[in-house]
Design a protein around this motif. Structure first.
Motif, PDB file in Angstrom:
ATOM      1  N   VAL A 103      -7.390  -0.185  -1.642  1.00  0.00           N
ATOM      2  CA  VAL A 103      -6.773   1.042  -1.141  1.00  0.00           C
ATOM      3  C   VAL A 103      -6.568   1.984  -2.324  1.00  0.00           C
ATOM      4  CG1 VAL A 103      -5.654  -0.130   0.800  1.00  0.00           C
ATOM      5  CG2 VAL A 103      -4.440   0.076  -1.386  1.00  0.00           C
ATOM      6  N   ALA A 104      -6.072   3.173  -2.040  1.00  0.00           N
ATOM      7  CA  ALA A 104      -5.933   4.177  -3.096  1.00  0.00           C
ATOM      8  C   ALA A 104      -4.842   3.816  -4.099  1.00  0.00           C
ATOM      9  CB  ALA A 104      -5.662   5.543  -2.476  1.00  0.00           C
ATOM     10  N   PHE A 105      -3.664   3.435  -3.592  1.00  0.00           N
ATOM     11  CA  PHE A 105      -2.526   3.147  -4.469  1.00  0.00           C
ATOM     12  C   PHE A 105      -1.745   1.958  -3.918  1.00  0.00           C
ATOM     13  CE2 PHE A 105      -3.087   7.800  -4.538  1.00  0.00           C
ATOM     14  CZ  PHE A 105      -3.384   7.986  -5.883  1.00  0.00           C
ATOM     15  N   ALA A 106      -1.059   1.249  -4.815  1.00  0.00           N
ATOM     16  CA  ALA A 106      -0.200   0.146  -4.386  1.00  0.00           C
ATOM     17  C   ALA A 106       0.782  -0.184  -5.502  1.00  0.00           C
ATOM     18  CB  ALA A 106      -1.019  -1.091  -4.017  1.00  0.00           C
ATOM     19  N   GLU A 107       1.822  -0.904  -5.133  1.00  0.00           N
ATOM     20  CA  GLU A 107       2.714  -1.540  -6.102  1.00  0.00           C
ATOM     21  C   GLU A 107       2.572  -3.048  -5.939  1.00  0.00           C
ATOM     22  OE1 GLU A 107       6.400   1.597  -6.788  1.00  0.00           O
ATOM     23  OE2 GLU A 107       6.548   0.108  -5.185  1.00  0.00           O
ATOM     24  N   GLY A 108       2.673  -3.764  -7.064  1.00  0.00           N
ATOM     25  CA  GLY A 108       2.499  -5.201  -7.048  1.00  0.00           C
ATOM     26  C   GLY A 108       3.825  -5.941  -7.111  1.00  0.00           C
ATOM     27  N   TYR A 109       3.929  -7.026  -6.355  1.00  0.00           N
ATOM     28  CA  TYR A 109       5.139  -7.838  -6.303  1.00  0.00           C
ATOM     29  C   TYR A 109       4.766  -9.323  -6.319  1.00  0.00           C
ATOM     30  CZ  TYR A 109       7.360  -3.486  -5.004  1.00  0.00           C
ATOM     31  OH  TYR A 109       7.806  -2.182  -5.015  1.00  0.00           O
ATOM     32  N   HIS A 110       5.676 -10.124  -6.863  1.00  0.00           N
ATOM     33  CA  HIS A 110       5.540 -11.574  -6.807  1.00  0.00           C
ATOM     34  C   HIS A 110       6.488 -12.101  -5.747  1.00  0.00           C
ATOM     35  CE1 HIS A 110       3.863 -10.651 -10.791  1.00  0.00           C
ATOM     36  NE2 HIS A 110       3.122 -11.712 -10.582  1.00  0.00           N
ATOM     37  N   ARG A 116      -3.426  -1.354  -9.043  1.00  0.00           N
ATOM     38  CA  ARG A 116      -2.995  -2.252  -7.964  1.00  0.00           C
ATOM     39  C   ARG A 116      -3.641  -1.852  -6.634  1.00  0.00           C
ATOM     40  NH1 ARG A 116      -2.376  -5.842 -11.374  1.00  0.00           N
ATOM     41  NH2 ARG A 116      -0.390  -6.010 -12.499  1.00  0.00           N
ATOM     42  N   GLY A 117      -3.818  -0.566  -6.414  1.00  0.00           N
ATOM     43  CA  GLY A 117      -4.502  -0.141  -5.204  1.00  0.00           C
ATOM     44  C   GLY A 117      -5.936  -0.636  -5.171  1.00  0.00           C
ATOM     45  N   MET A 118      -6.628  -0.504  -6.298  1.00  0.00           N
ATOM     46  CA  MET A 118      -8.010  -0.981  -6.389  1.00  0.00           C
ATOM     47  C   MET A 118      -8.100  -2.458  -6.049  1.00  0.00           C
ATOM     48  SD  MET A 118      -9.961  -3.023  -8.596  1.00  0.00           S
ATOM     49  CE  MET A 118      -9.024  -2.944 -10.110  1.00  0.00           C
ATOM     50  N   GLN A 119      -7.132  -3.243  -6.518  1.00  0.00           N
ATOM     51  CA  GLN A 119      -7.157  -4.683  -6.270  1.00  0.00           C
ATOM     52  C   GLN A 119      -7.001  -5.011  -4.789  1.00  0.00           C
ATOM     53  OE1 GLN A 119      -4.034  -5.792  -8.997  1.00  0.00           O
ATOM     54  NE2 GLN A 119      -5.482  -6.281 -10.631  1.00  0.00           N
ATOM     55  N   GLU A 162       0.831  -1.204   0.000  1.00  0.00           N
ATOM     56  CA  GLU A 162       0.000   0.000   0.000  1.00  0.00           C
ATOM     57  C   GLU A 162       0.864   1.252   0.000  1.00  0.00           C
ATOM     58  OE1 GLU A 162      -3.583   2.166   2.565  1.00  0.00           O
ATOM     59  OE2 GLU A 162      -2.701   0.279   3.279  1.00  0.00           O
ATOM     60  N   LEU A 163       0.475   2.207  -0.832  1.00  0.00           N
ATOM     61  CA  LEU A 163       1.185   3.476  -0.955  1.00  0.00           C
ATOM     62  C   LEU A 163       0.220   4.623  -0.737  1.00  0.00           C
ATOM     63  CD1 LEU A 163       3.138   2.671  -4.261  1.00  0.00           C
ATOM     64  CD2 LEU A 163       3.953   2.343  -1.917  1.00  0.00           C
ATOM     65  N   ASN A 164       0.777   5.792  -0.388  1.00  0.00           N
ATOM     66  CA  ASN A 164      -0.043   6.991  -0.307  1.00  0.00           C
ATOM     67  C   ASN A 164       0.327   7.949  -1.432  1.00  0.00           C
ATOM     68  OD1 ASN A 164       2.290   8.429   0.519  1.00  0.00           O
ATOM     69  ND2 ASN A 164       1.865   8.018   2.678  1.00  0.00           N
ATOM     70  N   GLU A 165      -0.377   9.054  -1.496  1.00  0.00           N
ATOM     71  CA  GLU A 165      -0.151  10.020  -2.574  1.00  0.00           C
ATOM     72  C   GLU A 165       1.286  10.520  -2.595  1.00  0.00           C
ATOM     73  OE1 GLU A 165      -1.367  11.899  -5.894  1.00  0.00           O
ATOM     74  OE2 GLU A 165      -2.987  11.211  -4.590  1.00  0.00           O
ATOM     75  N   ASN A 166       1.857  10.726  -1.420  1.00  0.00           N
ATOM     76  CA  ASN A 166       3.233  11.211  -1.331  1.00  0.00           C
ATOM     77  C   ASN A 166       4.218  10.200  -1.916  1.00  0.00           C
ATOM     78  OD1 ASN A 166       5.308  13.141  -0.157  1.00  0.00           O
ATOM     79  ND2 ASN A 166       5.862  11.243   0.884  1.00  0.00           N
ATOM     80  N   ASN A 167       3.979   8.914  -1.665  1.00  0.00           N
ATOM     81  CA  ASN A 167       4.849   7.876  -2.220  1.00  0.00           C
ATOM     82  C   ASN A 167       4.806   7.868  -3.743  1.00  0.00           C
ATOM     83  OD1 ASN A 167       3.617   5.667   0.370  1.00  0.00           O
ATOM     84  ND2 ASN A 167       5.431   6.977   0.468  1.00  0.00           N
ATOM     85  N   ILE A 168       3.603   8.040  -4.300  1.00  0.00           N
ATOM     86  CA  ILE A 168       3.468   8.081  -5.759  1.00  0.00           C
ATOM     87  C   ILE A 168       4.143   9.336  -6.325  1.00  0.00           C
ATOM     88  CG2 ILE A 168       1.847   8.186  -7.685  1.00  0.00           C
ATOM     89  CD1 ILE A 168       2.018   5.482  -6.286  1.00  0.00           C
ATOM     90  N   ASP A 169       3.957  10.459  -5.654  1.00  0.00           N
ATOM     91  CA  ASP A 169       4.620  11.692  -6.099  1.00  0.00           C
ATOM     92  C   ASP A 169       6.137  11.527  -6.095  1.00  0.00           C
ATOM     93  OD1 ASP A 169       2.185  12.947  -6.451  1.00  0.00           O
ATOM     94  OD2 ASP A 169       2.245  14.021  -4.541  1.00  0.00           O
ATOM     95  N   ASP A 170       6.665  10.861  -5.061  1.00  0.00           N
ATOM     96  CA  ASP A 170       8.109  10.625  -5.003  1.00  0.00           C
ATOM     97  C   ASP A 170       8.573   9.765  -6.172  1.00  0.00           C
ATOM     98  OD1 ASP A 170       8.422  12.117  -2.722  1.00  0.00           O
ATOM     99  OD2 ASP A 170       8.654  10.413  -1.367  1.00  0.00           O
ATOM    100  N   LYS A 171       7.787   8.749  -6.500  1.00  0.00           N
ATOM    101  CA  LYS A 171       8.132   7.875  -7.617  1.00  0.00           C
ATOM    102  C   LYS A 171       8.191   8.671  -8.923  1.00  0.00           C
ATOM    103  CE  LYS A 171       6.742   3.490  -9.758  1.00  0.00           C
ATOM    104  NZ  LYS A 171       6.055   2.207  -9.510  1.00  0.00           N
TER     105      LYS A 171
END
Length: 237
Positions: A224-231, A218-221, A179-188
C-alpha cells in the motif's frame, strides 16, 4: 486482520510527549476519523536540555505542546503519571513495582480504570532508558491472568520509532502494518510540528522526511502507499 476502529477504545503509552505521535501519529489520525476513543498516558516530562532546535525546553512548554496536540487529534483524555525533573530521563531509578502499578491501576488512565480494547506501548529495544523501563512495566501490567478478575485488552501492540532502528539488537520487522492514507501522514507531520521543541530538520530521526520515509517503507512492505509498523504482544481475534 481487519480492525473496526469505530468500535475501539485505544490507550497509548508514551514515555515522553511526542513519542505517541512519532510511533502512532498515523494510527491516531485514522482511528479518530473513524470514531475511536483515543487516550494517551504520558509517563514523565520535565525540563530538557538537549540538541533540539532551541537547545532547552521547559516542562511548561512541553505541557503547552501536549494540549495543542491533544486538541488537534481529539484525544478523549491524557495524563502524566510522574511529572517533574525527579523522574524525567530517570525512570530507570523508579521501582518497577511502582511504575507497573501506576500503569495497571493507580492512574486516572490505568488499564483497570479505562478498560481499553487496544493498548499500544513503546518497544523494549529502544536506546532510551525511559522507553525501556516503560515497555517492561507495561509488559508486567499486561501479564496473562484470569480475565474475570483483570481486564485484558484484546490487542496489545508496541510501536516503533526511527531512532531505535540502528541498534545491533533492534526489533525484527513489524508483524502488523496499519494502512494509512496521505491525510493520516499529513496529520502526523502537523502534530509533530506542534511539538515545536522536538521536531528537527533532516537528517534527523524526528524530521518530516524521516517520518514520511518510514511510512513509505512500511507501506511498500504491505503493498500500500503508507503504513505504520507494530509488533504484537497479544491478539484475541
Amino acid at each position: 486482520m481487519m480492525i473496526d476502529w469505530s468500535r475501539e477504545r485505544v490507550l497509548i503509552f508514551a514515555p515522553h510527549p511526542d513519542d505517541e505521535t512519532l510511533g502512532c501519529g498515523g494510527l491516531m489520525s485514522k482511528a479518530r476519523q473513524a470514531g475511536a476513543e483515543v487516550y494517551v498516558q504520558f509517563i514523565t516530562v520535565g525540563d530538557t536540555a538537549d540538541v533540539s532546535p532551541k537547545g532547552f525546553s521547559s516542562a511548561d512548554e512541553r505541557h503547552g505542546e501536549i494540549k495543542k496536540v491533544a486538541d488537534f487529534f481529539g484525544w478523549r483524555d491524557w495524563h502524566i503519571a510522574f511529572p517533574g525533573d525527579e523522574y524525567h530521563l530517570k525512570l530507570d531509578r523508579l521501582p518497577r513495582f511502582e511504575l507497573a502499578n501506576a500503569i495497571e491501576r493507580h492512574s486516572p488512565l490505568a488499564i483497570s480504570e479505562l478498560e481499553p480494547s487496544i493498548v499500544i506501548a513503546p518497544h523494549r529495544t529502544s536506546y532510551n532508558q525511559d522507553h525501556q523501563v516503560t515497555a517492561e512495566a507495561i509488559h508486567t501490567a499486561l501479564r496473562p491472568s484470569n480475565t474475570k478478575q483483570r481486564h485484558h485488552p484484546r490487542l496489545a501492540l508496541t510501536y516503533e520509532e526511527a531512532a531505535d532502528q540502528w541498534r545491533y539488537d533492534m526489533a525484527p520487522s513489524p508483524q502488523l502494518l496499519v494502512e494509512l492514507n496521505e491525510n493520516n501522514i499529513d496529520d502526523k507531520i502537523l502534530a509533530m510540528r506542534l511539538y515545536g521543541t522536538q521536531i528537527h530538520e533532516h537528517p534527523h530521526t524526528r524530521s518530516e522526511q524521516t517520518l514520511r520515509s518510514l511510512a513509505t517503507l512500511r507501506g511498500m512492505q504491505g503493498g500500500v502507499a503508507f503504513a505504520e509498523g507494530y509488533h504484537v504482544m497479544r491478539c484475541l481475534a
